[in-house]
Enzyme design. Structure first.
Site, PDB file in Angstrom:
ATOM      1  N   HIS A 214       2.963   4.413 -11.928  1.00  6.74           N
ATOM      2  CA  HIS A 214       1.952   5.041 -12.784  1.00  6.74           C
ATOM      3  C   HIS A 214       2.104   4.547 -14.216  1.00  6.74           C
ATOM      4  O   HIS A 214       2.209   5.332 -15.163  1.00  6.74           O
ATOM      5  CB  HIS A 214       2.053   6.560 -12.704  1.00  6.74           C
ATOM      6  CG  HIS A 214       1.723   7.112 -11.352  1.00  6.74           C
ATOM      7  ND1 HIS A 214       2.666   7.230 -10.349  1.00  6.74           N
ATOM      8  CD2 HIS A 214       0.559   7.555 -10.823  1.00  6.74           C
ATOM      9  CE1 HIS A 214       2.084   7.717  -9.261  1.00  6.74           C
ATOM     10  NE2 HIS A 214       0.816   7.929  -9.518  1.00  6.74           N
ATOM     11  N   GLU A 238       1.172  -1.505  -7.942  1.00  9.73           N
ATOM     12  CA  GLU A 238       0.094  -0.732  -8.580  1.00  9.73           C
ATOM     13  C   GLU A 238       0.440  -0.329 -10.003  1.00  9.73           C
ATOM     14  O   GLU A 238       1.493   0.251 -10.260  1.00  9.73           O
ATOM     15  CB  GLU A 238      -0.187   0.519  -7.742  1.00  9.73           C
ATOM     16  CG  GLU A 238      -1.332   1.352  -8.269  1.00  9.73           C
ATOM     17  CD  GLU A 238      -1.718   2.454  -7.304  1.00  9.73           C
ATOM     18  OE1 GLU A 238      -2.190   3.507  -7.772  1.00  9.73           O
ATOM     19  OE2 GLU A 238      -1.554   2.261  -6.084  1.00  9.73           O
ATOM     20  N   GLU A 264      -7.283   3.274 -11.706  1.00 14.91           N
ATOM     21  CA  GLU A 264      -7.578   4.693 -11.530  1.00 14.91           C
ATOM     22  C   GLU A 264      -7.778   5.412 -12.859  1.00 14.91           C
ATOM     23  O   GLU A 264      -8.442   6.436 -12.921  1.00 14.91           O
ATOM     24  CB  GLU A 264      -6.483   5.383 -10.723  1.00 14.91           C
ATOM     25  CG  GLU A 264      -5.158   5.517 -11.423  1.00 14.91           C
ATOM     26  CD  GLU A 264      -4.145   6.320 -10.615  1.00 14.91           C
ATOM     27  OE1 GLU A 264      -4.138   7.553 -10.764  1.00 14.91           O
ATOM     28  OE2 GLU A 264      -3.387   5.715  -9.839  1.00 14.91           O
ATOM     29  N   HIS A 314      -9.921   4.437  -5.526  1.00 12.06           N
ATOM     30  CA  HIS A 314      -8.824   5.388  -5.680  1.00 12.06           C
ATOM     31  C   HIS A 314      -9.286   6.801  -5.348  1.00 12.06           C
ATOM     32  O   HIS A 314     -10.434   7.173  -5.603  1.00 12.06           O
ATOM     33  CB  HIS A 314      -8.332   5.341  -7.130  1.00 12.06           C
ATOM     34  CG  HIS A 314      -7.359   6.420  -7.484  1.00 12.06           C
ATOM     35  ND1 HIS A 314      -7.748   7.610  -8.066  1.00 12.06           N
ATOM     36  CD2 HIS A 314      -6.025   6.484  -7.342  1.00 12.06           C
ATOM     37  CE1 HIS A 314      -6.678   8.362  -8.270  1.00 12.06           C
ATOM     38  NE2 HIS A 314      -5.619   7.711  -7.843  1.00 12.06           N
TER      39      HIS A 314
END
Length: 400
Positions: A214, A238, A264, A314
């Site tokens: 993230h 990611e 996202e 997403h």
């Protein structure tokens, strides 16, 4: 045909909270009685504030409008308040309103939305799921859990593959904070490598591995991590760096053989254009409840196609965004894979009058008009969310 009314629903998502603590749904009503459903993915304000934002945008820009004039409404909202720049909260609010307009237009024409955006390309859509805990909440307090224990992760991965999934995602790289990016410590690097190795050994070549982060790391730190992961051939790495500077993420993409995925936390074609221009990612993960809606997402998919980049919509919210993702995926030649909340069962099925169809690892695009789903208002009203937590929250202190 004119839009005359708005309904909103803040719905608590019961344990195990897969997809988030709550969902923000809306309905638009036309003067002919046709209703369209939408979902807003705004994580930056509490749910009651988000509802007020929806109501404000509706009154200023949507009430009285023809739902077919989506391009005009998009520009009016995008430029509102003398802005004309990507605003993740504003465009998140508009995303839900926009997808509801598409739902109305599809119902008026008797067509699924994908037929109005170029026609169906894919007969079925490959899906993946996170490795959620086998029991208990999706927000585990136990320091030993599926996100930190390699053996547990491997067991869950094999169970999901046996259920039909051909790709699984996991995020073993530690907490994410408002102070990221940072250098990963040696313990985090070793844990991430061990968990990835264990999952690969468990599933072999039966499933792709999707390594999630993230935005925790600096480019240098992400490159160190990527080199440990490369022997296990993940399908993607990611959001390895924070999303605001794609030039830094591009350094990671150039330094690793693992495809980088991101998107996202981005909104509008303008932010995704920077990702593509810098070469920051090969896979774009737009969230249809944040990016600006279906039309904006279709434009982004077209931009990606010119760079041979793929899309993987997403989903960490409710099934109405999921339904919009399905419509986009079905009509996009460069679709790769769809995020699924496991097999679309549980509350994601209960909140809809007709559940999303998932079979053997694939979603089957609906043939019903519009988005192909209808909100069950009785279930929505029976499960109100009365808290004021944000949909997602980051750790507020620096990681030691």
């Amino acid at each position: 045909m004119r839009i005359v009314d708005l309904k909103t629903f803040v719905v608590g998502n019961p344990p195990p909270h897969h997809g988030g603590r709550y969902f923000v749904f809306l309905k638009l009503v036309t003067d002919s009685g046709v209703e369209g459903v939408g979902e807003v993915y705004v994580a930056t304000f509490g749910p009651r504030t988000v509802v007020r934002m929806i109501e404000d945008v509706f009154e200023r820009h949507i009430r009285g409008q023809d739902p077919r004039r989506i391009e005009t409404m998009t520009r009016r909202v995008y430029g509102s308040g003398y802005s004309l720049r990507p605003d993740v909260s504003l465009m998140g609010v508009f995303s839900g309103l926009e997808m509801a307009c598409w739902d109305i237009v599809g119902k008026e024409t008797g067509q699924p939305v994908y037929e109005l955006l170029g026609g169906r390309v894919h007969e079925r859509l490959r899906t993946y799921t996170y490795l959620y805990p086998k029991t208990g909440t999706a927000y585990p307090g136990d320091p030993v859990n599926v996100y930190t224990d390699p053996a547990m992760a491997a067991e869950r991965a094999l169970e999901e593959v046996e259920a039909g999934f051909t790709a699984v995602k996991f995020d073993p790289a530690g907490p994410y904070t408002v102070f990221d990016g940072r250098q990963p410590d040696l313990e985090s690097l070793a844990r991430a490598e061990a968990l990835t190795r264990a999952v690969r050994e468990a599933v072999g070549n039966r499933a792709d591995l999707l390594f999630g982060t993230h935005g925790q790391f600096t480019a240098a730190g992400a490159i160190r991590l990527a080199r440990r992961l490369e022997p296990y051939d993940p399908l993607w790495f990611e959001e390895p760096t924070p999303p605001e500077v794609p030039e830094e993420m591009a350094k990671v993409a150039r330094a690793t053989s693992i495809p980088v995925a991101t998107g996202e936390r981005l909104t509008t074609k303008y932010e995704f254009a920077r990702v593509l221009e810098t070469g920051a990612a090969a896979i774009l993960q737009m969230n249809l409840g944040r990016v600006g809606g279906l039309l904006e997402a279709k434009k982004i998919a077209g931009m990606a196609e010119t760079r041979y980049a793929q899309i993987a919509p997403h989903l960490y919210c409710g099934p109405v965004v999921g339904a919009a993702n399905i419509q986009l995926a079905a009509c996009s030649p460069n679709f790769l894979i769809l995020e699924s909340i496991r097999t679309w069962g549980g509350f994601h099925a209960e909140i809809l009058q007709t559940p999303i169809r998932w079979e053997d690892g694939y979603v089957l695009p609906p043939t019903a008009p519009g988005l192909g789903v209808e909100l069950d208002e009785a279930v929505a009203l029976a499960n109100p969310y009365d808290g004021d937590a944000l949909h997602l929250e980051m750790q507020g202190d620096p990681q030691p």
